[in-house]
Design an enzyme around this catalytic site. Structure first.
Site, PDB file in Angstrom:
ATOM      1  N   THR A  93       0.956  -1.172   0.102  1.00 57.57           N
ATOM      2  CA  THR A  93      -0.060  -0.050   0.161  1.00 57.57           C
ATOM      3  C   THR A  93       0.837   1.051   0.032  1.00 57.57           C
ATOM      4  O   THR A  93       1.121   1.778   0.897  1.00 57.57           O
ATOM      5  CB  THR A  93      -1.011   0.009   1.137  1.00 57.57           C
ATOM      6  OG1 THR A  93      -0.155  -0.391   2.427  1.00 57.57           O
ATOM      7  CG2 THR A  93      -2.245  -1.013   1.127  1.00 57.57           C
ATOM      8  N   CYS A 268       7.188   1.864   5.643  1.00 59.87           N
ATOM      9  CA  CYS A 268       6.364   2.007   6.770  1.00 59.87           C
ATOM     10  C   CYS A 268       6.205   3.429   7.437  1.00 59.87           C
ATOM     11  O   CYS A 268       5.480   4.005   7.043  1.00 59.87           O
ATOM     12  CB  CYS A 268       6.507   1.034   8.021  1.00 59.87           C
ATOM     13  SG  CYS A 268       6.061  -0.800   7.783  1.00 59.87           S
TER      14      CYS A 268
END
Length: 432
Positions: A93, A268
């Site tokens: 993502t 992240c």
């Protein structure tokens, strides 16, 4: 039938399909494959081929585990995936060029699963998203393609990944796992499923949205804290203070948090905050601290480059032949992961000054570096060549080389700048 009897019956009949075999999906598929019939699916032909050959280029899973997990098979065939009844989605993502969430991989995976799931199946998402994305984006796509009804014909869970690439101590099974489900029974099933492989245990969240929010703030919190320390480093540099010495002094207090300045990259910490701020702005709230932290952290690569240029100007000046060696390209030490590495910002800023750079990283795949960033890695830096050496990533190989040999890559008056505070202050010319 009691809930425990129901859960045991469910676990005895599951066939797991893991969609996406990257840093998150492969360790998950291997662990599930030790207990249940498991299919590891990926659309990347080369990735499936290397796993079938017993190789993992991410270096997250040992060859013995790749080949010794008898109930796991790897495939790029959607038909083989259709044999499963529990699907776990671990696709990337990322963010786009405008720093907005790029949900295309997640949407594509959801549409694909809509074409294979049958009544009673469970789809569990692990990809990091903003609160609400699973039920607002993914579920409607599954319904649209499958013709099945959410929470009547199929069910959904969310259990955010907590993989830390390159970390050999904190592994999938030893990190507590957050779980959730779209109904109470689904939540109990998802929790029991993960508890069967996670020795550290689980934390069952009250809803999918709570689990999504918990994941996205884990890395947002770290990002903001690192931004604070990076800002302190900028201030202390102007005051002529060594940041590391200040942090060590402050760290003598029991509750001082041990963050350090540096480049904030990876899939992240440098990405997830933008998912939360995207959702916040969509509901009419403009986040201030989070975005300020992101802006500051994204500027640190350029700051490092400018500091190195200043040091070179003070020492020998710049010329058309000035050359800099950058040691390390991966986003963190002792791993080959290039995702969102901010070392490229150092290289880009030096090029703005017309300075040529060589980059050396013993962990990174040269083809990947060239494909992702247009950087041609060098195998062995020639000694006595460079006007400055920037230690950008603290790989163990660089630590083992030692400061004397690293200085040897430079000319006699070369600058050595230590981004990672790997060496003592008196052995380098500058550091964050």
């Amino acid at each position: 039938m009691t809930l425990n009897v129901y859960l045991n019956a469910q676990l005895n009949n599951i066939r797991v399909g893991v969609v996406g075999l990257g840093y998150v999906g492969l360790p998950l598929a291997v662990e599930f494959g030790k207990r249940y019939p498991t299919v590891g699916f990926d659309i990347n032909d080369a990735r499936v081929a290397e796993l079938l050959a017993g190789r993992d280029s991410s270096l997250e899973v040992a060859p013995d585990d790749l080949q010794g997990t008898t109930q796991l098979r790897y495939t790029q065939s959607v038909g083989e995936l259709a044999e499963c009844n529990v699907y776990i989605v671990t696709v990337p993502t990322p963010i786009d060029a405008h720093k907005s969430p790029d949900l295309r991989p997640l949407e594509s995976a959801s549409r694909m699963l809509g074409g294979v799931i049958t009544a009673g199946d469970v789809v569990i998402y692990e990809s990091t998203v903003y609160p609400g994305a699973t039920e607002e984006v993914c579920v409607p796509l599954i319904e649209q393609v499958s013709g099945l009804r959410y929470n009547q014909d199929f069910y959904v869970g969310y259990s955010p990944e907590r993989i830390n690439p390159g970390d050999k101590e904190h592994r999938l099974t030893t990190i507590k796992k957050v779980t959730s489900g779209s109904t109470p029974k689904t939540a109990a099933f998802v929790d029991a499923l993960y508890r069967s492989i996670i020795t550290a245990g689980t934390h069952l969240a009250s809803s999918i949205r709570v689990a999504e929010a918990a994941k996205v703030i884990e890395n947002t919190q770290r990002d903001v804290n690192i931004a604070l320390i990076n800002e302190l480093a900028l201030i202390f540099n102007r005051l002529g203070l060594d940041t590391q010495e200040v942090l060590e002094a402050a760290g003598s207090k029991w509750n001082f948090l041990p963050f350090r300045p540096g480049l904030v990259g990876g899939h992240c910490i440098g990405v997830d905050p933008y998912y939360l701020t995207h959702k916040a702005q969509a509901i009419g709230y403009h986040p201030e601290i989070i975005l300020a932290g992101r802006r500051l952290n994204d500027r640190m690569g350029a700051y490092v480059a400018k500091q190195v240029v200043k040091l070179m100007m003070q020492r020998s000046g710049l010329s058309t032949s000035t050359r800099v060696l950058v040691l390390g390209l991966a986003f963190k030490e002792n791993c080959p992961d290039l995702r969102n590495t901010r070392v490229v910002d150092i290289v880009a800023e030096l090029k703005e000054y017309g300075i040529a750079c060589d980059v050396h990283d013993p962990w990174v795949n040269p083809d990947e570096a060239r494909h992702e960033y247009g950087i041609a890695l060098i195998d062995e830096p020639p000694p006595g060549t460079y006007d400055a050496v920037i230690l950008a990533v603290a790989h163990r190989q660089f630590s083992e080389l030692g400061v004397t040999r690293i200085r040897g890559f430079g000319k006699p008056d070369a600058v050595l700048y230590d981004v990672k505070q790997l060496f003592p202050k008196d052995q380098v010319d500058g550091r964050l």
